[in-house]
Design a protein around this motif. Structure first.
Motif, PDB file in Angstrom:
ATOM      1  N   TRP A   1       0.825  -1.221   0.000  1.00 19.57           N
ATOM      2  CA  TRP A   1       0.000   0.000   0.000  1.00 19.57           C
ATOM      3  C   TRP A   1       0.857   1.267   0.000  1.00 19.57           C
ATOM      4  N   ASP A   2       2.087   1.185   0.487  1.00 21.03           N
ATOM      5  CA  ASP A   2       2.961   2.361   0.443  1.00 21.03           C
ATOM      6  C   ASP A   2       3.317   2.721  -1.000  1.00 21.03           C
TER       7      ASP A   2
ATOM      8  N   ALA B   1     -13.648  -8.806   0.854  1.00 19.42           N
ATOM      9  CA  ALA B   1     -12.235  -8.754   0.451  1.00 19.42           C
ATOM     10  C   ALA B   1     -11.648  -7.368   0.698  1.00 19.42           C
ATOM     11  N   LEU B   2     -12.403  -6.326   0.354  1.00 13.75           N
ATOM     12  CA  LEU B   2     -11.937  -4.960   0.580  1.00 13.75           C
ATOM     13  C   LEU B   2     -11.783  -4.679   2.076  1.00 13.75           C
ATOM     14  N   LEU B   3     -12.718  -5.174   2.842  1.00 13.73           N
ATOM     15  CA  LEU B   3     -12.676  -4.960   4.296  1.00 13.73           C
ATOM     16  C   LEU B   3     -11.425  -5.604   4.889  1.00 13.73           C
ATOM     17  N   ASN B   4     -11.099  -6.797   4.433  1.00 10.44           N
ATOM     18  CA  ASN B   4      -9.898  -7.478   4.918  1.00 10.44           C
ATOM     19  C   ASN B   4      -8.640  -6.666   4.592  1.00 10.44           C
ATOM     20  N   PHE B   5      -8.565  -6.131   3.371  1.00  5.11           N
ATOM     21  CA  PHE B   5      -7.393  -5.357   2.962  1.00  5.11           C
ATOM     22  C   PHE B   5      -7.276  -4.063   3.763  1.00  5.11           C
ATOM     23  N   LEU B   6      -8.386  -3.322   3.859  1.00  7.31           N
ATOM     24  CA  LEU B   6      -8.326  -2.024   4.543  1.00  7.31           C
ATOM     25  C   LEU B   6      -8.099  -2.184   6.045  1.00  7.31           C
TER      26      LEU B   6
ATOM     27  N   VAL C   1      -5.194  -0.639   8.342  1.00 14.08           N
ATOM     28  CA  VAL C   1      -5.427   0.099   9.588  1.00 14.08           C
ATOM     29  C   VAL C   1      -4.526  -0.424  10.708  1.00 14.08           C
ATOM     30  N   VAL C   2      -4.292  -1.731  10.735  1.00 14.02           N
ATOM     31  CA  VAL C   2      -3.466  -2.329  11.792  1.00 14.02           C
ATOM     32  C   VAL C   2      -1.981  -2.087  11.539  1.00 14.02           C
ATOM     33  N   TYR C   3      -1.540  -2.291  10.281  1.00 13.72           N
ATOM     34  CA  TYR C   3      -0.106  -2.271  10.000  1.00 13.72           C
ATOM     35  C   TYR C   3       0.366  -1.031   9.237  1.00 13.72           C
ATOM     36  N   GLY C   4      -0.556  -0.201   8.786  1.00 12.08           N
ATOM     37  CA  GLY C   4      -0.169   0.978   8.018  1.00 12.08           C
ATOM     38  C   GLY C   4       0.482   2.049   8.879  1.00 12.08           C
ATOM     39  N   ASN C   5       1.109   2.999   8.209  1.00 10.86           N
ATOM     40  CA  ASN C   5       1.789   4.101   8.888  1.00 10.86           C
ATOM     41  C   ASN C   5       0.760   5.139   9.355  1.00 10.86           C
TER      42      ASN C   5
ATOM     43  N   VAL D   1      -9.399   4.893   7.760  1.00 10.28           N
ATOM     44  CA  VAL D   1     -10.158   4.427   8.926  1.00 10.28           C
ATOM     45  C   VAL D   1     -11.640   4.773   8.759  1.00 10.28           C
ATOM     46  N   GLU D   2     -11.918   5.975   8.297  1.00  8.27           N
ATOM     47  CA  GLU D   2     -13.305   6.396   8.082  1.00  8.27           C
ATOM     48  C   GLU D   2     -13.956   5.608   6.947  1.00  8.27           C
ATOM     49  N   GLU D   3     -13.155   5.228   5.968  1.00  4.91           N
ATOM     50  CA  GLU D   3     -13.679   4.471   4.824  1.00  4.91           C
ATOM     51  C   GLU D   3     -14.140   3.077   5.243  1.00  4.91           C
ATOM     52  N   VAL D   4     -13.522   2.553   6.292  1.00  7.39           N
ATOM     53  CA  VAL D   4     -13.830   1.194   6.731  1.00  7.39           C
ATOM     54  C   VAL D   4     -15.234   1.099   7.316  1.00  7.39           C
ATOM     55  N   LYS D   5     -15.697   2.135   7.995  1.00  8.51           N
ATOM     56  CA  LYS D   5     -16.978   2.071   8.711  1.00  8.51           C
ATOM     57  C   LYS D   5     -18.168   1.800   7.796  1.00  8.51           C
ATOM     58  N   PRO D   6     -18.393   2.616   6.749  1.00  3.08           N
ATOM     59  CA  PRO D   6     -19.526   2.305   5.867  1.00  3.08           C
ATOM     60  C   PRO D   6     -19.340   1.003   5.106  1.00  3.08           C
ATOM     61  N   LEU D   7     -18.090   0.637   4.823  1.00  8.95           N
ATOM     62  CA  LEU D   7     -17.839  -0.625   4.123  1.00  8.95           C
ATOM     63  C   LEU D   7     -18.238  -1.809   5.000  1.00  8.95           C
ATOM     64  N   ARG D   8     -17.921  -1.726   6.274  1.00 12.13           N
ATOM     65  CA  ARG D   8     -18.299  -2.808   7.193  1.00 12.13           C
ATOM     66  C   ARG D   8     -19.816  -2.915   7.302  1.00 12.13           C
TER      67      ARG D   8
END
Length: 303
Positions: free
Chosen positions: A201-202, A241-246, A250-254, A264-271
């Motif tokens: 992702w970097d 699949a997108l939720l798993n990636f994002l 969130v856990v390992y990103g900078n 982080v905000e993108e994850v909420k509506p996706l979930r």
């Protein structure tokens, strides 16, 4: 010698981790500014939007760009190997079903991000050629898109990125020689490979911010309109699949990245959409059982 061997093993481990990330990313669809296609174990083709004109993400059910296929467009229609840029100029950028095509990108060069000095370094990496040379690339980008090749070749021991189209838009290549065109891009994320824990992702975020005008505040923004338009089973799989990636990001990103909070905000509506899709799918699967329930069978026998 032992320290050298240890360092080499660590580099191989990092590269294998990167290739695992590459395989995961290549299975995803629904991003707003880019679309990945996995091509083999070591290569990923990445189509990135040039100008953000309200462009919607491509709607591929499966990856179609491979060494045996002929498409890498930002369009859900097939493109034959003989298709050229003029024929692509009449194509649209993945409209949703029943909607008119999106406006085509402007052909002017007023918004290009030419980086003649920082995007490549021919003196040090001009011989690091990709396994598939640019002149033999059969995948073609759609209008308003630039095609990149991201690879983690074991023989090079680290990831590299190459521009596959619109070279003049991003770098001053100083000619059309294939050796020059196949010079790896000098990206900060790849330069930091030896000293930092760089993840796929970097590299993707750097390519998107380099290519797309204006630079998006969140390079991993999702095209929720397209995702919601998918058939229910596909929507459930795609959102999962997108939720798993994002969530992995969130856990390992900078966390110091400017777009981290946006992701982080993108994850909420996706979930929420994923859970909603799961519930709908369960209801659909239970409907046939209700039609043959014991209560209904007893009532029909009494009649």
């Amino acid at each position: 010698m032992s320290s050298v061997n240890k360092r080499e093993r660590e580099q191989r481990r990092k590269l294998q981790h990167f290739l695992s990330d590459l395989a995961l990313l290549g299975s995803l669809q629904g991003f707003k500014y880019f679309q990945p296609w996995l091509r083999g174990k070591e290569e990923l083709l990445l189509t990135v939007v040039n100008e953000d004109l309200g462009w919607r993400s491509p709607g591929f059910v499966v990856s179609r760009a491979s060494s045996y296929s002929s498409t890498s467009s930002c369009n859900s229609s097939d493109v034959s190997p003989s298709s050229s840029s003029p024929s692509l100029a009449s194509r649209s950028s993945s409209p949703l079903p029943g909607e008119p095509p999106c406006p085509r990108a402007s052909q002017s060069h007023t918004h290009t991000k030419t980086q003649p000095h920082t995007a490549r370094d021919p003196s040090s990496e001009e011989h690091l050629l990709p396994a598939s040379p640019s002149e033999r690339e059969i995948a073609v980008p759609e209008v308003n898109c630039t095609l990149f090749l991201l690879a983690g070749y074991v023989k090079y021991g680290r990831p590299h990125a190459w521009i596959r189209s619109n070279h003049e838009r991003l770098v001053n290549i100083g000619g059309t020689d294939s050796m020059v065109k196949d010079t790896p891009m000098k990206l900060k994320s790849i330069s930091d490979w030896q000293t930092r824990g760089i993840r796929v992702w970097d590299v993707i975020s750097e390519l998107v911010c380099l290519c797309t005008v204006p630079s998006p505040s969140n390079p991993f923004a999702l095209d929720m309109r397209y995702i919601k338009s998918l058939p229910l089973p596909d929507r459930f799989l795609v959102t999962g699949a997108l939720l798993n990636f994002l969530e992995t990001y969130v856990v390992y990103g900078n966390r110091d990245e400017l777009h981290y909070d946006k992701v982080v905000e993108e994850v909420k509506p996706l979930r929420r959409l994923h859970v909603q899709s799961l519930l709908e799918l369960q209801r659909h699967r239970e409907s046939p059982r209700l039609l043959g329930s014991p209560t209904e069978q007893d009532s029909s026998g009494e009649e």
